[in-house]
Enzyme design. Structure first.
Site, mmCIF file in Angstrom:
data_model
loop_
_atom_site.group_PDB
_atom_site.id
_atom_site.type_symbol
_atom_site.label_atom_id
_atom_site.label_comp_id
_atom_site.label_asym_id
_atom_site.label_seq_id
_atom_site.Cartn_x
_atom_site.Cartn_y
_atom_site.Cartn_z
ATOM 1 C CG HIS A 31 -2.120 -0.827 1.135
ATOM 2 N ND1 HIS A 31 -2.116 -2.143 1.529
ATOM 3 C CD2 HIS A 31 -3.366 -0.579 0.666
ATOM 4 C CE1 HIS A 31 -3.320 -2.660 1.331
ATOM 5 N NE2 HIS A 31 -4.096 -1.743 0.793
ATOM 6 C CE LYS A 37 -4.064 -0.527 4.694
ATOM 7 N NZ LYS A 37 -5.367 0.038 5.046
HETATM 8 P P1 NAD Z 1 -7.150 9.539 5.204
HETATM 9 O O1 NAD Z 1 -6.242 9.661 6.390
HETATM 10 O O2 NAD Z 1 -6.752 10.143 3.910
HETATM 11 O O3 NAD Z 1 -8.592 10.159 5.564
HETATM 12 C C1 NAD Z 1 -9.258 9.979 6.799
HETATM 13 C C2 NAD Z 1 -10.145 11.215 7.040
HETATM 14 O O4 NAD Z 1 -10.937 10.957 8.199
HETATM 15 C C3 NAD Z 1 -9.324 12.482 7.325
HETATM 16 O O5 NAD Z 1 -9.829 13.581 6.580
HETATM 17 C C4 NAD Z 1 -9.520 12.713 8.828
HETATM 18 O O6 NAD Z 1 -9.529 14.099 9.185
HETATM 19 C C5 NAD Z 1 -10.888 12.075 9.058
HETATM 20 N N1 NAD Z 1 -11.032 11.607 10.440
HETATM 21 C C6 NAD Z 1 -10.191 10.792 11.110
HETATM 22 N N2 NAD Z 1 -10.637 10.609 12.370
HETATM 23 C C7 NAD Z 1 -11.803 11.299 12.480
HETATM 24 C C8 NAD Z 1 -12.728 11.479 13.537
HETATM 25 N N3 NAD Z 1 -12.521 10.958 14.761
HETATM 26 N N4 NAD Z 1 -13.831 12.225 13.292
HETATM 27 C C9 NAD Z 1 -14.031 12.809 12.087
HETATM 28 N N5 NAD Z 1 -13.160 12.690 11.034
HETATM 29 C C10 NAD Z 1 -12.054 11.926 11.242
HETATM 30 O O7 NAD Z 1 -7.439 7.987 5.050
HETATM 31 P P2 NAD Z 1 -8.030 7.219 3.778
HETATM 32 O O8 NAD Z 1 -6.922 6.763 2.906
HETATM 33 O O9 NAD Z 1 -9.159 8.004 3.203
HETATM 34 O O10 NAD Z 1 -8.609 5.911 4.500
HETATM 35 C C11 NAD Z 1 -9.603 5.995 5.516
HETATM 36 C C12 NAD Z 1 -9.860 4.592 6.055
HETATM 37 O O11 NAD Z 1 -10.472 3.802 5.039
HETATM 38 C C13 NAD Z 1 -8.580 3.844 6.471
HETATM 39 O O12 NAD Z 1 -8.856 3.072 7.620
HETATM 40 C C14 NAD Z 1 -8.310 2.940 5.273
HETATM 41 O O13 NAD Z 1 -7.554 1.793 5.587
HETATM 42 C C15 NAD Z 1 -9.726 2.602 4.884
HETATM 43 N N6 NAD Z 1 -9.920 2.110 3.504
HETATM 44 C C16 NAD Z 1 -10.887 1.166 3.330
HETATM 45 C C17 NAD Z 1 -11.191 0.695 2.064
HETATM 46 C C18 NAD Z 1 -12.326 -0.290 1.903
HETATM 47 O O14 NAD Z 1 -12.626 -0.708 0.757
HETATM 48 N N7 NAD Z 1 -13.018 -0.671 2.980
HETATM 49 C C19 NAD Z 1 -10.488 1.177 0.962
HETATM 50 C C20 NAD Z 1 -9.506 2.147 1.160
HETATM 51 C C21 NAD Z 1 -9.240 2.625 2.442
#
Ligand code: NAD
Length: 250
Positions: free
Chosen positions: A154, A158
């Site tokens: 990744h 991540k």
């Molecule tokens: P990222 O860090 O770019 O974005 C996360 C966002 O959430 C940020 O803008 C942050 O400010 C916000 N955030 C974090 N904690 C918060 C809280 N307590 N309250 C409100 N907002 C909050 O991360 P990303 O790359 O977008 O990934 C997010 C999550 O999704 C990760 O856990 C990642 O592993 C997961 N993910 C899942 C899939 C899937 O298919 N299920 C695919 C890709 C990523």
């Protein structure tokens, strides 16, 4: 896929939690342009007065979130812990894509399933759901004489390792009898890799590799919106991505 329910009418109204993140931004953009979904709200703790995503204002507080059909959370462990309260505020079902969830957060989400439809999926891509099914079949056919391993790659941003998808694939292979020790689940971080998972079975004289590569985050965002449409109007309970895709556990 069963996507139409008599208990609902019109587009599925969604609120995105984590709206300013990599995934949240794509979810807001696709939901705003979406077929069968309507973006009605967005929440992110990093929001400022001028934050907009998919044409809607991003609020920092869950108290300002509007009523909707499904809250979609792609945030952090802490964010996912707050997601049941957000779904309660919105009077909605809850879809969680956040990975690296603590035991405590998982417990909270399971409790929330007593009062609303909840679906937690570490990977919303159709290909990964099929890979999990193939992992079970391969493990059952090859048996423990074939040592299994998973290598996942990744992008550098991540936060969790191994990925939620790697853990899910390992669980799928083990449930069908694979010999897959924890130290054979390997993580690589760097560059802008959206997500790559290789499941390997090594026997005497041969090895088999099953590989999934995500080439764009939109595959997860589109999968999440599809799951949200499916979740809309479902009764309280703990649903899975296999339910959405009509893939049985076997
Ligand atoms: P990222 O860090 O770019 O974005 C996360 C966002 O959430 C940020 O803008 C942050 O400010 C916000 N955030 C974090 N904690 C918060 C809280 N307590 N309250 C409100 N907002 C909050 O991360 P990303 O790359 O977008 O990934 C997010 C999550 O999704 C990760 O856990 C990642 O592993 C997961 N993910 C899942 C899939 C899937 O298919 N299920 C695919 C890709 C990523």
């Amino acid at each position: 896929m069963r996507d139409d329910l008599s208990s609902r009418s019109g587009a599925t109204r969604v609120v995105i939690h984590g709206a300013l993140g990599r995934m949240g931004a794509r979810l807001c953009a696709l939901a705003a342009a979406g077929d069968g979904v309507r973006l009605v709200g967005a929440v992110d703790r990093e929001s400022s007065a001028s934050s907009i995503a998919g044409g809607v204002r991003v609020t920092a507080s869950i108290d300002e979130a509007p009523p909707c059909d499904v809250v979609i959370d792609f945030s952090s462990d802490e964010g996912a812990r707050a997601a049941p309260a957000l779904a309660r505020q919105c009077g909605s079902a809850l879809l969680v894509g956040t990975t690296g969830l603590s035991r405590e957060t998982e417990g909270l989400l399971r409790s929330a399933a007593a009062e609303r439809a909840v679906l937690v999926a570490a990977n919303m891509a159709l290909g990964v759901a099929v890979l999990a099914a193939l992992a079970r079949r391969a493990a059952a056919a090859l048996g423990p004489a074939y040592r299994a391993a998973i290598v996942e790659a990744h992008h550098a941003g991540k936060k969790d390792a191994p990925s939620g998808t790697a853990l899910r694939l390992a669980e799928a292979a083990r449930s069908a009898g694979a010999d897959l020790p924890a130290d054979q689940v390997l993580s690589i971080r760097g560059g802008d890799v959206v997500g790559e998972h290789t499941l390997r079975f090594a026997g005497a004289g041969e090895y088999l590799e099953l590989i999934h590569r995500a080439t764009t985050r939109d595959v997860f965002a589109a999968g999440a919106l599809r799951a949200a449409r499916w979740l809309h109007g479902r009764p309280p309970g703990w649903w899975t991505i296999e339910d959405v895709l009509g893939l049985g556990p076997g």
